[in-house]
Scaffold this active site. Structure first.
Site, PDB file in Angstrom:
ATOM      1  N   ARG A   1     -41.250   2.417 -49.692  1.00  0.00           N
ATOM      2  CA  ARG A   1     -41.272   3.679 -48.939  1.00  0.00           C
ATOM      3  C   ARG A   1     -39.857   4.099 -48.545  1.00  0.00           C
ATOM      4  O   ARG A   1     -39.545   5.290 -48.516  1.00  0.00           O
ATOM      5  CB  ARG A   1     -42.171   3.559 -47.708  1.00  0.00           C
ATOM      6  N   ALA A  22     -49.804   3.954 -41.885  1.00  0.00           N
ATOM      7  CA  ALA A  22     -49.312   4.972 -42.816  1.00  0.00           C
ATOM      8  C   ALA A  22     -49.738   6.383 -42.404  1.00  0.00           C
ATOM      9  O   ALA A  22     -49.842   7.274 -43.247  1.00  0.00           O
ATOM     10  CB  ALA A  22     -49.773   4.669 -44.237  1.00  0.00           C
ATOM     11  N   GLU A  67     -46.542   8.938 -37.805  1.00  0.00           N
ATOM     12  CA  GLU A  67     -45.228   8.425 -38.175  1.00  0.00           C
ATOM     13  C   GLU A  67     -44.135   9.487 -38.352  1.00  0.00           C
ATOM     14  O   GLU A  67     -42.980   9.257 -37.952  1.00  0.00           O
ATOM     15  CB  GLU A  67     -45.346   7.605 -39.466  1.00  0.00           C
TER      16      GLU A  67
END
Length: 809
Positions: free
Chosen positions: A358, A559, A761
């Site tokens: 990521r 996530a 996030e």
């Protein structure tokens, strides 16, 4: 409880002056009130479903569950050195301690002595090789927690070891070629060049920038520490109450440790007192150890860490070290970029591989990079195994390109915002990422334009320059930074969820789904989705504890996908029930089932109006199924992990922030004076919850980049910052006196749940603006002659070092 929070924001104290008399908020509140009256249960500000329980102390966390008679308590004895060999343990000395019932070593684990999340390389208890200072070596079970802790504290006296020199930094691990997983490489060229060609293009560019950057890690610092309570059941079954973001993974790992099948293990989590990624994989060690002890002793066993042991045993956000080489033109447009990223993975793989993936996929952030070569290395060190943390590598990847662009602006003498704009992704061209996903939902241009105007950025830029010109000691800095963040797990099969919805004959509704509640409001949003789908009031819906015995094979709540996945699954289940009820209503009262309307706890059918519970009662008499399962799998995802290409993200969330700071050039102290945030959550399911998430993420990210410093002793490998006394997190005093947070208006172009976007996030990247505002102020202290070598976290010491460097240049 249903009062729109947008109007509540107007009543905030004077410290939050920007919210006062805000016409937009008044319009939002009015719109929400109208939507509520019209029967909408999404898109309105609904209070958190457990808010009253939280503030009254009535919310039940794992440690609040009443202990069964005969409950024992477990504590862990920790390795006293960072590297070496375990020679022996004086078990007799431990067994002789008051209240001790049993002492466990690796040999006592009946199944697999491993809790590795992806790679099976993480022992529950040390098997010989000592990997870090703080590694669990033995487990003590005693009648009381105090007795267990006192016995475990004897580890330094009863454990014999052969010490070795530890490897502690990612740079040292990289120099040795010592990694927990194989290196990753991602190269993309618009011109079809290989890496050598890309580097040649960088070298031939009108301007070239080379440098290094250090970015520290971050402790999750959840309010509720790691805890598991294991209760043996009949037939070799085990019921585990666990503070975890991933009950299904805990189920599988406990089953492996016990040597039983998964159906023999039930894992339950009503809520967590915070997680932030720290309870995605690393709750497993404690669930496994408590379960092994409970099985062996045939008694319930609780394992609750204190804060020091939590710091010493568990991992955190990976720190990163970077080496970059970039070529650019006179406008600051990047022509080619090469970067090496090395993370401190710790002693085992844990989730370091997907974190690095990521990071590489977020190096581009909001910018088009025509020629790019990236290399990621997960350095194996004799430290705690680092793990998931809010953003999951995305922040570590994106901050590197922001640092590069900020340095380019300093080098060219331009406003960093102009350089950033020059590199933005385009709408129909310059819109392919390094991993070959086309960006189809780009709103960064209009979002940044809107924030620039609303925040008065240009006028404030001039005001900062004027202030600095007449202030020799205090210097101000200003920065506007953007965010583009991909949403989905970067492992395709994790992007699925299930849910159960039950409608009872009195019209009340019970929901169970695979996500976990850690304070972020997931259960609130899922309840809103179900209430909206069935046309009933929020108070009719209750969401129960996440339980592997109800919804199986769930993915972690991580996530930023919690609402996307579980909201869709719950909507699917509720829709099935609504369609059955509509068919029943049409059969009884005439008309077409497609014309039956559900809203405001009423059902309209063929000119008649029924109470929702009345129709439910009729459906029960007609033997209509009043419960349903639901399922959702995110469409359109693909990923080739070897080539690092594909469509790993369903969509992107965007945002931007403007921060203004003042620094004291004599002490290195800084103060955030004002922050303006505009963040894209699509069509918000719950504006109040989303604004709260943005605010919290901003302050948490600011802590990571400015004050939260992790320090290991350079010889022994002891984590020196292992308690609140030595590790500083942000407090209310660190919030800016002016903190303006607004949600960008616009629906998600993808078919997400009610066209909303994830909010967990992405906003953690917004306080990049704080770091670069500090860097701007440091540059002012040196007359803007050179890019400041400011590292993160930008502590007072780091700021003073950077000031000294720019003043000496």
């Amino acid at each position: 409880m249903n009062k729109p929070v947008a109007s509540e924001l107007l009543q905030r104290p004077a410290a939050f002056a920007p919210y006062q008399d805000n016409q937009q908020l008044r319009l939002d509140a009015a719109a929400e009130a109208g939507a509520h009256q019209a029967g909408a249960r999404v898109g309105i500000s609904q209070a958190h479903e457990s808010a009253s329980l939280h503030v009254t102390g009535a919310a039940t966390y794992t440690d609040d569950i009443p202990e069964l008679a005969g409950t024992l308590h477990c504590a862990l004895g920790l390795a006293p050195v960072a590297a070496g060999r375990l020679l022996s343990i004086d078990l007799d000395a431990l067994r002789a301690q008051p209240g001790v019932v049993h002492v466990f070593t690796a040999a006592d684990i009946p199944g697999s002595n491993d809790w590795g999340s992806i790679v099976h390389d993480d022992p529950i208890l040390c098997m010989g090789e000592i990997r870090y200072l703080g590694q669990p070596v033995f487990a003590v079970v005693a009648e009381t927690r105090a007795q267990a802790l006192r016995a475990a504290a004897l580890a330094k006296k009863v454990v014999r070891v052969e010490a070795a020199a530890p490897v502690l930094t990612p740079q040292e691990a990289h120099a040795r070629g010592q990694y927990v997983v194989p290196p990753m490489h991602l190269t993309r060229s618009e011109s079809g060049l290989d890496e050598a060609g890309i580097r040649a293009r960088i070298a031939a560019a009108p301007h070239r920038l080379q440098g290094q950057l250090d970015v520290g890690g971050q402790e999750q610092f959840y309010l509720e520490g790691q805890i598991s309570y294991a209760i043996p059941r009949e037939g070799n079954a085990m019921h585990v109450y666990c503070s975890t973001q991933h009950p299904s993974e805990m189920q599988h790992l406990v089953a492996h440790a016990l040597g039983v099948q998964a159906h023999a293990v039930q894992v339950e989590c009503r809520r967590m007192g915070g997680g932030f990624g720290g309870k995605e994989s690393q709750s497993a060690l404690f669930a496994c150890m408590a379960s092994v002890a409970a099985r062996r002793l045939a008694r319930p066993v609780k394992l609750r860490l204190d804060r020091d042991d939590d710091f010493m045993i568990t991992g955190r956000r990976h720190c990163f070290w970077y080496e970059y080489d970039v070529g650019y033109d006179d406008a600051g447009r990047i022509l080619g970029a090469a970067i090496i990223m090395v993370s401190r993975a710790g002693h085992s793989a844990d989730l370091s591989a997907p974190v690095m993936t990521r990071a590489l996929c977020h190096f581009d952030n909001a910018y088009w990079l025509p020629e790019v070569a990236m290399h990621g290395y997960c350095g194996k060190t004799n430290t705690q195994s680092n793990t998931a943390f809010r953003g999951f590598g995305g922040p570590q990847g994106a901050i590197a390109i922001e640092y590069i662009l900020d340095s380019i602006a300093h080098d060219l003498g331009q406003d960093p915002l102009a350089v950033r704009r020059a590199n933005f992704y385009g709408k129909s061209e310059r819109n392919v990422t390094p991993y070959l996903q086309t960006v189809r939902d780009n709103v960064i241009h209009e979002l940044v334009d809107q924030l620039e105007e609303q925040s008065g950025y240009q006028a404030r830029r001039a005001a900062v320059a004027a202030f600095n010109a007449q202030s020799p000691v205090l210097k101000r800095g200003l920065a506007l930074t953007p965010v583009k963040f991909g949403i989905s797990f970067n492992v395709k099969h994790f992007n699925q969820a299930g849910a159960l919805v039950h409608v009872y004959t009195d019209g009340s509704i019970l929901v169970n789904h695979g996500g976990t509640e850690m304070g972020q409001g997931l259960n609130t949003k899922v309840a809103q989705v179900v209430a909206h789908e069935l046309g009933v009031g929020f108070e009719r819906v209750r969401v129960t504890a996440t339980d592997t015995a109800k919804v199986a094979n769930t993915s972690a709540t991580a996530a930023s996908t919690g609402t996307d996945l579980n909201g869709k699954a719950a909507q699917d289940a509720a829709r099935r029930i609504r369609e059955r009820l509509a068919a029943c209503a049409a059969a009884r009262h005439g008309g077409s089932s497609g014309e039956v309307r559900f809203a405001n706890d009423r059902v309209e059918v063929n000119g008649q109006t029924l109470a929702f519970e009345a129709l439910v009662g009729q459906a029960y008499l007609d033997r209509v199924q009043l419960w349903s399962d639901g399922f959702y799998a995110t469409p359109g995802l693909s990923w080739d992990k070897d080539r690092m290409q594909g469509n790993p993200f369903y969509y992107f969330a965007y945002g931007a922030a403007v921060s203004e700071v003042v620094i004291d050039t004599l002490t290195g102290e800084y103060k955030l004076l004002r922050a303006n945030v505009l963040h894209d959550v699509g069509r918000s399911l719950n504006p109040a919850v989303d604004i709260g998430q943005v605010e919290g993420a901003f302050i948490q990210g600011m802590g990571w980049l400015t004050m939260e410093e992790l320090v290991w002793h350079p010889q022994t490998g002891l984590l020196m910052t292992h308690a609140p006394s030595t590790y500083k997190i942000p407090t209310a005093n660190d919030c800016p006196p002016e903190f303006n947070v607004q949600l960008f208006q616009g629906a998600n172009v993808e078919d997400s749940i009610h066209r909303s976007k994830a909010v967990g996030e992405p906003p953690l990247l917004l306080p990049f603006s704080v770091f670069f505002a500090i860097r701007d102020a440091v540059a002012a202290a040196g007359g803007h002659r050179t890019p400041p070598p400011l590292q993160a976290p930008a502590t007072s010491e780091a700021i003073l070092r950077a000031i000294a460097a720019v003043q000496a240049a």
